[in-house]
Scaffold this motif. Structure first.
Motif, PDB file in Angstrom:
ATOM      1  N   SER A   1     -10.564 -75.502 -15.323  1.00 22.94           N
ATOM      2  CA  SER A   1     -11.929 -75.420 -15.053  1.00 22.94           C
ATOM      3  C   SER A   1     -12.781 -76.096 -14.357  1.00 22.94           C
ATOM      4  CB  SER A   1     -12.866 -75.797 -16.770  1.00 22.94           C
ATOM      5  OG  SER A   1     -12.560 -77.092 -17.070  1.00 22.94           O
TER       6      SER A   1
ATOM      7  N   LYS B   1      -1.906 -70.967 -15.368  1.00 24.95           N
ATOM      8  CA  LYS B   1      -1.665 -71.593 -16.704  1.00 24.95           C
ATOM      9  C   LYS B   1      -0.519 -71.130 -17.264  1.00 24.95           C
ATOM     10  CE  LYS B   1      -3.863 -71.405 -21.062  1.00 24.95           C
ATOM     11  NZ  LYS B   1      -5.160 -71.071 -21.705  1.00 24.95           N
TER      12      LYS B   1
ATOM     13  N   ASP C   1      -6.369 -76.307 -19.320  1.00 24.14           N
ATOM     14  CA  ASP C   1      -7.572 -75.595 -19.428  1.00 24.14           C
ATOM     15  C   ASP C   1      -8.835 -76.387 -19.087  1.00 24.14           C
ATOM     16  OD1 ASP C   1      -6.558 -73.407 -20.509  1.00 24.14           O
ATOM     17  OD2 ASP C   1      -6.924 -73.857 -22.486  1.00 24.14           O
ATOM     18  N   LYS C   2      -8.815 -77.798 -19.175  1.00 20.28           N
ATOM     19  CA  LYS C   2     -10.033 -78.375 -18.792  1.00 20.28           C
ATOM     20  C   LYS C   2      -9.681 -79.017 -17.226  1.00 20.28           C
ATOM     21  CE  LYS C   2     -12.098 -83.136 -19.392  1.00 20.28           C
ATOM     22  NZ  LYS C   2     -11.896 -83.612 -18.071  1.00 20.28           N
TER      23      LYS C   2
ATOM     24  N   GLU D   1      -2.113 -77.624 -23.513  1.00 21.96           N
ATOM     25  CA  GLU D   1      -2.935 -76.520 -22.983  1.00 21.96           C
ATOM     26  C   GLU D   1      -4.185 -76.619 -22.865  1.00 21.96           C
ATOM     27  OE1 GLU D   1      -3.612 -71.942 -24.165  1.00 21.96           O
ATOM     28  OE2 GLU D   1      -2.624 -73.179 -25.496  1.00 21.96           O
ATOM     29  N   SER D   2      -4.755 -77.684 -23.797  1.00 19.55           N
ATOM     30  CA  SER D   2      -6.236 -77.964 -23.565  1.00 19.55           C
ATOM     31  C   SER D   2      -6.466 -78.850 -22.244  1.00 19.55           C
ATOM     32  CB  SER D   2      -6.773 -78.779 -24.789  1.00 19.55           C
ATOM     33  OG  SER D   2      -6.027 -80.048 -24.808  1.00 19.55           O
TER      34      SER D   2
ATOM     35  N   ASN E   1      -0.556 -77.622 -27.976  1.00 24.02           N
ATOM     36  CA  ASN E   1      -1.834 -77.202 -27.812  1.00 24.02           C
ATOM     37  C   ASN E   1      -2.725 -78.345 -27.429  1.00 24.02           C
ATOM     38  OD1 ASN E   1      -1.606 -75.174 -29.785  1.00 24.02           O
ATOM     39  ND2 ASN E   1      -1.770 -76.194 -31.691  1.00 24.02           N
ATOM     40  N   LYS E   2      -2.121 -79.473 -27.124  1.00 21.92           N
ATOM     41  CA  LYS E   2      -2.942 -80.741 -26.281  1.00 21.92           C
ATOM     42  C   LYS E   2      -2.648 -80.479 -25.049  1.00 21.92           C
ATOM     43  CE  LYS E   2      -2.806 -84.009 -29.983  1.00 21.92           C
ATOM     44  NZ  LYS E   2      -2.028 -85.488 -30.448  1.00 21.92           N
TER      45      LYS E   2
END
Length: 240
Positions: free
Chosen positions: A200, A78, A196-197, A192-193, A189-190
Motif C-alpha cells: 500500500s 502479492k 499488504d501494508k 499477508e497483512s 495471515n500476519k
C-alpha cells in the motif's frame, strides 16, 4: 539505468558514425549507408520501446504501461509471494518438520529474561508477613531480616524455571498443545497483512524504479541487438 544508457548511446552513436562513413567512404557507399540507417532504426526503435514501458508518451497509446498498471503489478507481487512461498502447506510442513527433528518452535529465553524475579520475591515476603510466621519474623527484624535471601532466591527461581522449560516433559506437552495448522494459518495471515501494508506504500514511481532495477542490466542489450540485427538487415537490403 546508467549501464543501459551507456549501451544505448554507444549503439546509437556507432550507427550514426556508420552512416557518416557511408557518405565519405570511396567504395560501397550505399551498402554502408544501408547498414548504418537500418542499425540506427533498429536501435532507436528498441530504445523507444523500452522508454515507453516506463514513461508516458503523449499521443502514443500503450506507453507508460508499468506506471499505468502499477496496481496489477502490486497484486502480482502479492500473489507470487503468497501462492509460491508463504502458503499454509509450506509453513505447516516446516513446523511439523521442526517438531519431528526436535527443533525449537518457541524460544522461551526472552520470556525467562522478562520475568520480574524481584516482584516474585516481594510477593513471597508479603505472603510470609501475612501468615502466622509474620509475628515471629517481626521479632527478628521484620521483612528486612529476609533481605540476604533476595539474590539467592531470584537466582534459584530463574534456574528452576530454565530447567523446567527445557525439560522433556514440558517440551512434549508444549508440542502436543501446538496446532501446526492453526499456527501456519496465523502466520500466513500476519505475513499477508505485512505484505499488504508494504504494498500500500508503493507508488507508481516506486514500482517503476523497482522494475527498472530488476531488468536494467539487460535493457541496454535490447538496444545493442536491435542495432546489430538492423545492420544485418541493412546489409541484406544493400546486396538485394
Amino acid at each position: 539505468m546508467k549501464k543501459y544508457l551507456n549501451k544505448s548511446l554507444l549503439t546509437n552513436a556507432l550507427s550514426a558514425l556508420i552512416i557518416v562513413v557511408g557518405y565519405v567512404c570511396p567504395v560501397q557507399q550505399e551498402l554502408v549507408k544501408s547498414i548504418g540507417f537500418f542499425a540506427l532504426s533498429g536501435a532507436i526503435t528498441n530504445w523507444l520501446a523500452i522508454y515507453m514501458l516506463f514513461e508516458k508518451v503523449p499521443y502514443l497509446y500503450g506507453s507508460g504501461v508499468i506506471p499505468e498498471r502499477f496496481e496489477e503489478f502490486k497484486q502480482s507481487i502479492k500473489r507470487l509471494m503468497m501462492e509460491q512461498f508463504f502458503t499454509e502447506r509450506n509453513i505447516g510442513q516446516f513446523i511439523e518438520n521442526e517438531e519431528k527433528q526436535g527443533g525449537k518452535l518457541l524460544n522461551l529465553e526472552p520470556l525467562l529474561n522478562a520475568v520480574n524475579y524481584d516482584k516474585i520475591y516481594d510477593g513471597l515476603v508479603s505472603s510470609i508477613m501475612e501468615s502466622s510466621f509474620g509475628g515471629m519474623l517481626l521479632m527478628m527484624g521484620g521483612a528486612e531480616a529476609l533481605t540476604p535471601l533476595k539474590e539467592p532466591f531470584s537466582a534459584k527461581m530463574r534456574d528452576t524455571l530454565t530447567e523446567m522449560v527445557h525439560s522433556e516433559v514440558f517440551n512434549t506437552a508444549l508440542q502436543q498443545g501446538l496446532d501446526a495448522h492453526k499456527i501456519s494459518t496465523d502466520i500466513v495471515n500476519k505475513i499477508e497483512s505485512v505484505i499488504d501494508k508494504r504494498l500500500s506504500e508503493l507508488t507508481p514511481q516506486l514500482v517503476k524504479e523497482m522494475v527498472q532495477s530488476i531488468i536494467s542490466e539487460h535493457l541496454g542489450w535490447l538496444v545493442v541487438w536491435g542495432g546489430v540485427f538492423g545492420g544485418l538487415l541493412g546489409a541484406l537490403f544493400g546486396f538485394a
